[in-house]
Design an enzyme around this catalytic site. Structure first.
Site, PDB file in Angstrom:
ATOM      1  N   ALA A 125     -30.473   1.088 -19.315  1.00 48.59           N
ATOM      2  CA  ALA A 125     -30.950   2.234 -18.541  1.00 48.59           C
ATOM      3  C   ALA A 125     -30.696   2.111 -17.042  1.00 48.59           C
ATOM      4  O   ALA A 125     -30.261   3.056 -16.396  1.00 48.59           O
ATOM      5  CB  ALA A 125     -32.449   2.419 -18.811  1.00 48.59           C
ATOM      6  N   ARG A 126     -30.969   0.929 -16.492  1.00 45.91           N
ATOM      7  CA  ARG A 126     -30.960   0.812 -15.029  1.00 45.91           C
ATOM      8  C   ARG A 126     -29.575   0.706 -14.416  1.00 45.91           C
ATOM      9  O   ARG A 126     -29.430   0.730 -13.189  1.00 45.91           O
ATOM     10  CB  ARG A 126     -31.765  -0.425 -14.630  1.00 45.91           C
ATOM     11  CG  ARG A 126     -31.156  -1.733 -15.115  1.00 45.91           C
ATOM     12  CD  ARG A 126     -32.146  -2.871 -14.901  1.00 45.91           C
ATOM     13  NE  ARG A 126     -31.651  -4.158 -15.398  1.00 45.91           N
ATOM     14  CZ  ARG A 126     -32.393  -5.254 -15.393  1.00 45.91           C
ATOM     15  NH1 ARG A 126     -33.621  -5.213 -14.931  1.00 45.91           N
ATOM     16  NH2 ARG A 126     -31.902  -6.388 -15.852  1.00 45.91           N
ATOM     17  N   ARG A 144     -34.667  -1.227 -18.564  1.00 46.24           N
ATOM     18  CA  ARG A 144     -33.388  -1.594 -19.169  1.00 46.24           C
ATOM     19  C   ARG A 144     -33.284  -1.136 -20.624  1.00 46.24           C
ATOM     20  O   ARG A 144     -32.211  -0.860 -21.134  1.00 46.24           O
ATOM     21  CB  ARG A 144     -33.273  -3.125 -19.074  1.00 46.24           C
ATOM     22  CG  ARG A 144     -32.235  -3.807 -19.936  1.00 46.24           C
ATOM     23  CD  ARG A 144     -32.298  -5.306 -19.647  1.00 46.24           C
ATOM     24  NE  ARG A 144     -31.606  -6.109 -20.648  1.00 46.24           N
ATOM     25  CZ  ARG A 144     -30.403  -6.651 -20.460  1.00 46.24           C
ATOM     26  NH1 ARG A 144     -29.735  -6.438 -19.341  1.00 46.24           N
ATOM     27  NH2 ARG A 144     -29.860  -7.412 -21.388  1.00 46.24           N
ATOM     28  N   ARG A 179     -29.242  -6.252 -27.620  1.00 44.23           N
ATOM     29  CA  ARG A 179     -29.623  -7.426 -28.420  1.00 44.23           C
ATOM     30  C   ARG A 179     -29.930  -6.992 -29.853  1.00 44.23           C
ATOM     31  O   ARG A 179     -30.385  -7.780 -30.651  1.00 44.23           O
ATOM     32  CB  ARG A 179     -30.885  -8.099 -27.842  1.00 44.23           C
ATOM     33  CG  ARG A 179     -30.740  -8.618 -26.428  1.00 44.23           C
ATOM     34  CD  ARG A 179     -29.761  -9.797 -26.346  1.00 44.23           C
ATOM     35  NE  ARG A 179     -29.634 -10.247 -24.958  1.00 44.23           N
ATOM     36  CZ  ARG A 179     -28.789  -9.704 -24.076  1.00 44.23           C
ATOM     37  NH1 ARG A 179     -27.978  -8.724 -24.440  1.00 44.23           N
ATOM     38  NH2 ARG A 179     -28.730 -10.156 -22.836  1.00 44.23           N
ATOM     39  N   HIS A 237     -21.161  -1.518 -18.454  1.00 38.48           N
ATOM     40  CA  HIS A 237     -22.416  -2.051 -17.905  1.00 38.48           C
ATOM     41  C   HIS A 237     -22.233  -2.335 -16.415  1.00 38.48           C
ATOM     42  O   HIS A 237     -21.155  -2.231 -15.869  1.00 38.48           O
ATOM     43  CB  HIS A 237     -22.764  -3.378 -18.602  1.00 38.48           C
ATOM     44  CG  HIS A 237     -23.197  -3.240 -20.024  1.00 38.48           C
ATOM     45  ND1 HIS A 237     -24.493  -3.459 -20.433  1.00 38.48           N
ATOM     46  CD2 HIS A 237     -22.513  -2.916 -21.145  1.00 38.48           C
ATOM     47  CE1 HIS A 237     -24.598  -3.275 -21.734  1.00 38.48           C
ATOM     48  NE2 HIS A 237     -23.394  -2.944 -22.205  1.00 38.48           N
ATOM     49  N   GLU A 285     -18.392  -5.199 -16.853  1.00 41.20           N
ATOM     50  CA  GLU A 285     -19.510  -5.314 -15.900  1.00 41.20           C
ATOM     51  C   GLU A 285     -18.983  -4.850 -14.558  1.00 41.20           C
ATOM     52  O   GLU A 285     -18.225  -5.551 -13.879  1.00 41.20           O
ATOM     53  CB  GLU A 285     -20.011  -6.764 -15.804  1.00 41.20           C
ATOM     54  CG  GLU A 285     -20.638  -7.306 -17.074  1.00 41.20           C
ATOM     55  CD  GLU A 285     -22.073  -6.846 -17.319  1.00 41.20           C
ATOM     56  OE1 GLU A 285     -22.619  -6.097 -16.485  1.00 41.20           O
ATOM     57  OE2 GLU A 285     -22.644  -7.249 -18.356  1.00 41.20           O
TER      58      GLU A 285
HETATM   59  O1  0X9 Z   1     -26.723  -9.177 -21.173  1.00 40.41           O
HETATM   60  C1  0X9 Z   1     -26.051  -8.203 -21.494  1.00 40.41           C
HETATM   61  O2  0X9 Z   1     -26.368  -7.455 -22.434  1.00 40.41           O
HETATM   62  C2  0X9 Z   1     -24.776  -7.884 -20.723  1.00 40.41           C
HETATM   63  N1  0X9 Z   1     -25.001  -8.090 -19.299  1.00 40.41           N
HETATM   64  S1  0X9 Z   1     -26.002  -7.104 -18.453  1.00 40.41           S
HETATM   65  O3  0X9 Z   1     -26.179  -7.679 -17.125  1.00 40.41           O
HETATM   66  N2  0X9 Z   1     -25.303  -5.693 -18.278  1.00 40.41           N
HETATM   67  O4  0X9 Z   1     -27.232  -6.958 -19.172  1.00 40.41           O
HETATM   68  C3  0X9 Z   1     -23.655  -8.778 -21.168  1.00 40.41           C
HETATM   69  C4  0X9 Z   1     -23.274  -8.687 -22.621  1.00 40.41           C
HETATM   70  C5  0X9 Z   1     -22.023  -9.480 -22.901  1.00 40.41           C
HETATM   71  N3  0X9 Z   1     -21.684  -9.557 -24.279  1.00 40.41           N
HETATM   72  C6  0X9 Z   1     -22.151 -10.502 -25.141  1.00 40.41           C
HETATM   73  N4  0X9 Z   1     -22.920 -11.484 -24.723  1.00 40.41           N
HETATM   74  N5  0X9 Z   1     -21.755 -10.436 -26.380  1.00 40.41           N
HETATM   75 ZN    ZN Z   2     -26.012  -4.036 -19.266  1.00 41.91          ZN
END
Ligand code: 0X9
Ligand code: ZN
Length: 340
Positions: free
Chosen positions: A104-105, A157, A175, A226, A303
């Site tokens: 979200a953020r 988020r 996640r 992201h 990112e």
């Molecule tokens: O943590 C995350 O979900 C992503 N970074 S964020 O700062 N936008 O939150 C990165 C995800 C990368 N991909 C995997 N770890 N599979």
């Molecule tokens: Zn993210």
């Protein structure tokens, strides 16, 4: 834990070359000559404005863009899908699937994608090389969380679903995908954590919608947008040192995209690599599901840059610059996908 979620700051000094300035001026003139003075990338669009923007484009360019709903969020907002094609999505061209705003953020992510859509549709004649692919785009994948980050909690988020036995709301959709769910670190079983993985994989309707699209749209290339940290990341990210069968090609294409951005904007350097290695291990993310669950060979998490030291909050005045830079990257992904 929280510290790990904040990619390291890049303390680039934002340098505008003469060329950038010229491009900005041309862009403005062009926008004005198109008579669409209402569309400007000088502020962050709310959900309603995104909806209006997309439907306005359909009204004006019906042979290029269609908008349909991919499903509804937990609170009942449509997840709009913009389909951009010069051949009616007839299956003759490879497809790129993109979602933005699942966190979200990360406001700059959807804005960069709205800018991409604006260029593809309103300035299509300038980008014929980008229309050798068909685009399937969800510009706002977590509208409930996004609105909450505007009206209530800027650093929100997650989704907005309720959690049994807890007053805390929401699941981290990145996640919640059904690949190596709950494995490793940077994923939490605490509903109050910002990385809460949900009670089971796919518990979030927004995640089910995007997972389904990965299968039905059958894209050659998938991009999850992201912010922030200036990275082009590829799977697997659920744990360190887990090889992906396409690692070499993912590294090659990522490098090509990063180089294209740097060639046009020498001050901007997107780092390319395995997400667990470059950022941190995190399981249940969409890029891993695209790769390991849906079999999409070219899967990346972009990112975006924050354009300086502003984290999740690039000032509205830098939306156009950040979006123009990554546009070069999106263009390169399209050219490469057309060659696949
Ligand atoms: O943590 C995350 O979900 C992503 N970074 S964020 O700062 N936008 O939150 C990165 C995800 C990368 N991909 C995997 N770890 N599979
Ligand atoms: Zn993210």
């Amino acid at each position: 834990m929280f510290v790990y979620l904040m990619p390291p700051f890049n303390t680039h000094i934002l340098l505008y070359s003469v060329l950038d300035k010229e491009q900005e001026v041309n862009e403005e003139l062009r926008a004005r000559s198109m008579g669409r003075s209402s569309i400007s990338f000088d502020h962050y669009f709310r959900y309603d404005e995104i909806t209006q923007f997309l439907h306005g484009l359909v009204a004006e360019f019906p042979s290029l863009i269609t908008v349909e709903t991919a499903g509804q969020s937990y609170q009942g907002r449509e997840l709009w899908a913009a389909k951009i094609s010069t051949s009616n999505f007839d299956g003759t061209k490879p497809v790129i699937l993109i979602d933005a705003g699942i966190h979200a953020r990360e406001w700059i992510a959807p804005m960069s994608i709205l800018f991409l859509i604006h260029e593809l549709v309103e300035h299509s004649a300038d980008h014929p090389e980008m229309l050798n692919v068909d685009w399937y785009i969800i510009p706002m994948a977590n509208p409930d969380g996004y609105e909450n980050s505007h009206v209530s909690d800027r650093m929100w988020r997650k989704t907005m679903s309720t959690n049994n036995g807890s007053a805390c709301l929401g699941t981290d959709p990145n996640r919640n995908f059904d690949f190596q769910w709950q494995v490793g670190t940077s994923t939490s079983d605490n509903p109050c954590a910002i990385t809460y993985r949900g009670p089971n994989p796919n518990s979030e309707v927004e995640v089910r919608i995007i997972s389904n699209l990965m299968h039905t749209v059958n894209p050659k290339c998938y991009l999850a947008i992201h912010s922030f940290g200036d990275f082009l990341l590829y799977p697997y990210g659920y744990q360190l040192y887990i090889d992906n069968p396409h690692t070499d090609n993912l590294q090659i294409l990522g490098t090509r995209v990063s180089n294209a951005i740097r060639a046009r904007y020498p001050h901007r350097s997107y780092k390319v690599g395995n997400s667990a290695h470059e950022l941190y291990p995190a399981s249940g993310a969409s890029d891993d599901y695209a790769s390991g669950g849906a079999g999409i060979a070219y899967s990346y998490t972009v990112e975006l840059t924050s354009g300086g030291s502003t984290g999740f909050d690039p000032p509205p005045s830098s939306i156009q610059q950040i979006s123009s830079e990554i546009f070069v990257g999106y263009r390169e992904y399209a050219i490469a996908t057309a060659e696949m």
